[in-house]
Write an enzyme that holds these catalytic residues in place. Structure first.
Site, PDB file in Angstrom:
ATOM      1  N   ASP A 185       7.882 -12.023  41.604  1.00  0.00           N
ATOM      2  CA  ASP A 185       7.730 -13.010  42.748  1.00  0.00           C
ATOM      3  C   ASP A 185       7.500 -11.769  43.794  1.00  0.00           C
ATOM      4  O   ASP A 185       8.454 -11.022  44.073  1.00  0.00           O
ATOM      5  CB  ASP A 185       8.560 -14.106  43.141  1.00  0.00           C
ATOM      6  CG  ASP A 185       8.122 -15.218  43.434  1.00  0.00           C
ATOM      7  OD1 ASP A 185       7.319 -15.361  44.301  1.00  0.00           O
ATOM      8  OD2 ASP A 185       8.407 -16.375  42.618  1.00  0.00           O
ATOM      9  N   ASP A 229       3.942 -15.234  46.917  1.00  0.00           N
ATOM     10  CA  ASP A 229       4.517 -16.751  47.636  1.00  0.00           C
ATOM     11  C   ASP A 229       3.762 -16.737  49.017  1.00  0.00           C
ATOM     12  O   ASP A 229       3.577 -16.014  49.858  1.00  0.00           O
ATOM     13  CB  ASP A 229       6.061 -16.258  47.872  1.00  0.00           C
ATOM     14  CG  ASP A 229       6.834 -17.451  48.393  1.00  0.00           C
ATOM     15  OD1 ASP A 229       6.878 -18.301  47.502  1.00  0.00           O
ATOM     16  OD2 ASP A 229       7.243 -17.503  49.548  1.00  0.00           O
ATOM     17  N   HIS A 271       9.204 -24.266  39.865  1.00  0.00           N
ATOM     18  CA  HIS A 271      10.643 -24.470  40.516  1.00  0.00           C
ATOM     19  C   HIS A 271      10.558 -25.330  41.786  1.00  0.00           C
ATOM     20  O   HIS A 271      11.575 -25.529  41.984  1.00  0.00           O
ATOM     21  CB  HIS A 271      11.128 -23.050  40.754  1.00  0.00           C
ATOM     22  CG  HIS A 271      10.279 -22.344  41.830  1.00  0.00           C
ATOM     23  ND1 HIS A 271       8.917 -21.816  41.536  1.00  0.00           N
ATOM     24  CD2 HIS A 271      10.713 -21.933  43.274  1.00  0.00           C
ATOM     25  CE1 HIS A 271       8.511 -21.293  42.665  1.00  0.00           C
ATOM     26  NE2 HIS A 271       9.594 -21.550  43.611  1.00  0.00           N
ATOM     27  N   ASP A 272       9.416 -25.810  42.293  1.00  0.00           N
ATOM     28  CA  ASP A 272       9.392 -26.513  43.544  1.00  0.00           C
ATOM     29  C   ASP A 272       9.011 -27.902  43.112  1.00  0.00           C
ATOM     30  O   ASP A 272       8.931 -28.512  44.067  1.00  0.00           O
ATOM     31  CB  ASP A 272       8.171 -25.884  44.295  1.00  0.00           C
ATOM     32  CG  ASP A 272       8.566 -24.697  44.969  1.00  0.00           C
ATOM     33  OD1 ASP A 272       9.740 -24.424  45.176  1.00  0.00           O
ATOM     34  OD2 ASP A 272       7.455 -23.797  45.423  1.00  0.00           O
ATOM     35  N   GLU A 291       0.100 -18.000  45.263  1.00  0.00           N
ATOM     36  CA  GLU A 291       0.614 -19.613  45.734  1.00  0.00           C
ATOM     37  C   GLU A 291      -0.060 -19.669  47.066  1.00  0.00           C
ATOM     38  O   GLU A 291       0.302 -19.385  47.921  1.00  0.00           O
ATOM     39  CB  GLU A 291       2.006 -19.538  45.837  1.00  0.00           C
ATOM     40  CG  GLU A 291       2.371 -20.917  46.220  1.00  0.00           C
ATOM     41  CD  GLU A 291       3.808 -21.153  46.851  1.00  0.00           C
ATOM     42  OE1 GLU A 291       4.237 -22.325  46.952  1.00  0.00           O
ATOM     43  OE2 GLU A 291       4.191 -20.414  47.630  1.00  0.00           O
TER      44      GLU A 291
HETATM   45  C1  GLC Z   1       7.239 -21.009  47.983  1.00  0.00           C
HETATM   46  C2  GLC Z   1       8.377 -21.165  46.925  1.00  0.00           C
HETATM   47  C3  GLC Z   1       9.448 -21.834  47.397  1.00  0.00           C
HETATM   48  C4  GLC Z   1       9.961 -21.218  48.506  1.00  0.00           C
HETATM   49  C5  GLC Z   1       8.772 -21.262  49.624  1.00  0.00           C
HETATM   50  C6  GLC Z   1       9.399 -20.163  50.937  1.00  0.00           C
HETATM   51  O1  GLC Z   1       6.652 -22.269  48.369  1.00  0.00           O
HETATM   52  O2  GLC Z   1       7.625 -21.355  45.828  1.00  0.00           O
HETATM   53  O3  GLC Z   1      10.326 -22.024  46.403  1.00  0.00           O
HETATM   54  O4  GLC Z   1      10.908 -22.125  49.093  1.00  0.00           O
HETATM   55  O5  GLC Z   1       7.495 -20.628  49.280  1.00  0.00           O
HETATM   56  O6  GLC Z   1       9.501 -18.965  50.495  1.00  0.00           O
END
Ligand code: GLC
Ligand code: CA
Length: 558
Positions: free
Chosen positions: A99, A198, A330-331, A255
């Site tokens: 990540d 991310d 995981h979200d 993402e």
């Molecule tokens: C992304 C991650 C999440 C995190 C956010 C801030 O959305 O997937 O888990 O809280 O970024 O880094």
């Protein structure tokens, strides 16, 4: 960077390391624990493993708050453990994707500590510090609730789009960018398969940082408009790619929330910034309303919503490049909670949901436990919860007048922690995750779904996932089911989501029923060969009709 290569025919798996496997008996998952389970992943047919952050971190936001990009959080082990994992994965032809968090770091990072101590130092320019006499410099609301600004004394504030322990990095500063590029190359030199990147659409902020029309009673406004995919971000992302990924044989999975389809080409087209991206348009359908306790439940919205959004995403992506497909990460809570009413959650409906996303056009990402058919867990009280956003939404529910009992129930359904509890390896103590009490309570039903028992049961969800992987990778169908084109079918039946995947003369149909009762779908399609089904006695379409049992999923050649 790799755009047109073999990765499109591969399968990926996401690990939440804190909850995957505890090798050293401290109740917390770790890198050695992942290494121990590489054979499990190999057996499942996995090629790429994305591991959520394992860098040094105070863990305010599950490790997405990095205090040192060059070291491993002792909770997860050492850099030697990381090197061992990479070497062992390589032996098994598995590539590790780490990540990469570039939008913010931890407030405990040395850069931020220096910036706090001396407003005139170089590092102060790495962040968004502003002075303001009358409260926060603007009215932007952070993603996790509350102002996006934190006061550090004497009218000095810094911006954080996420938690206040995640100060945003200032990409306008070339020195900072160079430091980040160096770090990325350092990791890629270790032989990573690539990165999941991310919150990457947030790098560019509206330059004047002006207040905007409030959108809520708090006088604040969601920070999406001025900070998500904001014009000018392309310059940052192009340079990022040129200085790092372009120089390696790696894949990048962004993402990338908030990218309109018209701009998809800039992100994942021929010369796009990334190999592929996660599109959120169809996985967040339930998330209507300002807080989780006001969100819709499965079936309070029609399945055609999911179908329309999913196919729009698929069709637009096919015009441009290759997506990354998933239902869980995981979200999110477990997918069944989003798409299937509680009373119908079963192995059958889990297999159906798996079938639906797995054969879409894109590289599939299986999230740990999804292959076991895991459903949501039960949080008895807010003390059982670790996740910062769940705590925030619990607070919103209380503020709205819900009792603690009602509030925990309401947030339970959507809590990110549903996917962050220990992975059930066996039916033994602690689900075989750890020799001691795990950092979070295991799922109460791990005796029903755990890897060991499911591996022995040919009707288990796990065995079904193995069959899906085998089919998708089989010589005969791999082209159709990976890069083949996608077309929706059976659109006049609202209970069904169905599509074909086509490569040359190979055509495969995937049909998934969301109906809790038997239905018959009219179709001119003639089935040639049954490839996969979640019922033993599944039949092919006959005489212009296809009979489907409740939540049936069927894959066949046309
Ligand atoms: C992304 C991650 C999440 C995190 C956010 C801030 O959305 O997937 O888990 O809280 O970024 O880094
Ligand atoms: Ca451990």
């Amino acid at each position: 960077m790799n755009k047109n290569e073999a990765w499109k025919r591969k399968i990926a798996y996401q690990i939440y390391p804190r909850s995957f496997n505890d090798a050293n008996g401290d109740g917390i998952g770790d890198l050695k624990g992942i290494t121990e389970k590489l054979d499990y992943l190999k057996e499942l047919g996995i090629d790429y493993v994305w591991i959520c952050p394992v860098y040094a971190s105070p863990m305010d936001d599950g490790g997405y708050d990095i205090s040192d990009y060059y070291s491993i959080n002792p909770m997860f082990g050492t850099m030697e453990d990381m090197d061992e994992l990479l070497a062992e994965a390589k032996k098994r032809n598995i590539k590790i994707i780490m990540d990469l968090v570039l939008n913010h770091c931890s407030d405990e990072h040395i850069w931020f500590q220096k910036a706090l101590a001396d407003p005139n130092c170089e590092e102060a320019e790495y962040f968004y510090f502003r002075n303001s006499e009358n409260g926060a410099p603007n009215n932007w609301r952070s993603m996790f609730g509350g102002s996006a600004w934190e006061h550090v004394g004497n009218g000095r504030y810094y911006m954080h789009l996420f938690s206040k322990k995640q100060p945003d990095l200032n990409w306008e500063n070339p020195k900072l960018c160079e430091k980040l590029y160096e770090m990325i190359r350092w990791w890629l030199d270790k032989g990573l398969g690539g990165f999941r990147i991310d919150a990457i659409t947030h790098l560019k902020k509206e330059p004047t940082l002006s207040s905007l029309e409030p959108d809520g009673d708090d006088g604040m406004v969601a920070c999406f408009g001025p900070t998500r995919n904001y014009p000018g971000i392309g310059d940052f992302l192009t340079e990022l790619r040129e200085q790092t990924f372009d120089r390696y044989d790696c894949i990048t999975v962004a993402e990338a929330a908030g990218v309109p389809y018209e701009q998809l080409g800039e992100y994942i087209g021929e010369n796009g910034y990334f190999s592929t991206l996660f599109d959120f348009s169809y996985s967040e359908l339930y998330a209507y309303g300002h807080a989780w306790h006001t969100c819709k439940k499965a079936w309070e919205w029609p399945i055609t919503w999911l179908r329309d959004k999913m196919f729009a995403s698929q069709i637009e992506t096919e015009k441009i490049g290759f997506g990354a497909v998933y239902f869980e990460n995981h979200d999110y809570p477990r997918a069944s909670e989003k798409f299937i009413p509680t009373e119908y959650q079963s192995d059958i409906s889990q297999k159906m949901l798996g079938t639906l996303f797995f054969f879409l056009r894109g590289i599939p990402f299986i999230y740990q436990g999804e292959e076991l058919g895991m459903t949501n867990t039960v949080f008895e009280s807010i003390d059982d919860v670790d996740d910062i956003s769940t705590k925030n939404h619990y607070g919103l529910a209380l503020a709205d007048g819900l009792t603690p009992e009602e509030a925990i129930k309401a947030v339970n359904r959507y809590s990110r922690d549903n996917g962050r509890i220990p992975f059930p390896w066996t039916s033994g103590a602690n689900g075989g995750f750890s020799d001691v009490t795990p950092w979070m309570k295991p799922h109460p039903e791990f005796a029903r779904f755990n890897a060991e028992d499911e591996a022995k049961d040919e009707n288990s969800v796990l065995s079904y996932y193995k069959e899906m992987v085998k089919l998708r990778k089989s010589d005969e169908y791999v082209e159709a089911l990976s890069v083949g084109s996608i077309s929706p079918i059976m659109l006049d039946c609202d209970d069904v989501i169905a599509y074909t995947r086509t490569d040359g003369s190979k055509r495969v149909a995937v049909v998934c029923s969301f109906s809790p009762v038997d239905i018959t779908v009219n179709t001119e399609i003639v089935g040639k060969k049954l490839l996969l089904a979640n019922y033993k006695d599944a039949t092919l379409p006959e005489n212009g009709a296809l009979a489907l049992a409740p939540f049936e999923a069927i894959v066949f050649e046309i």
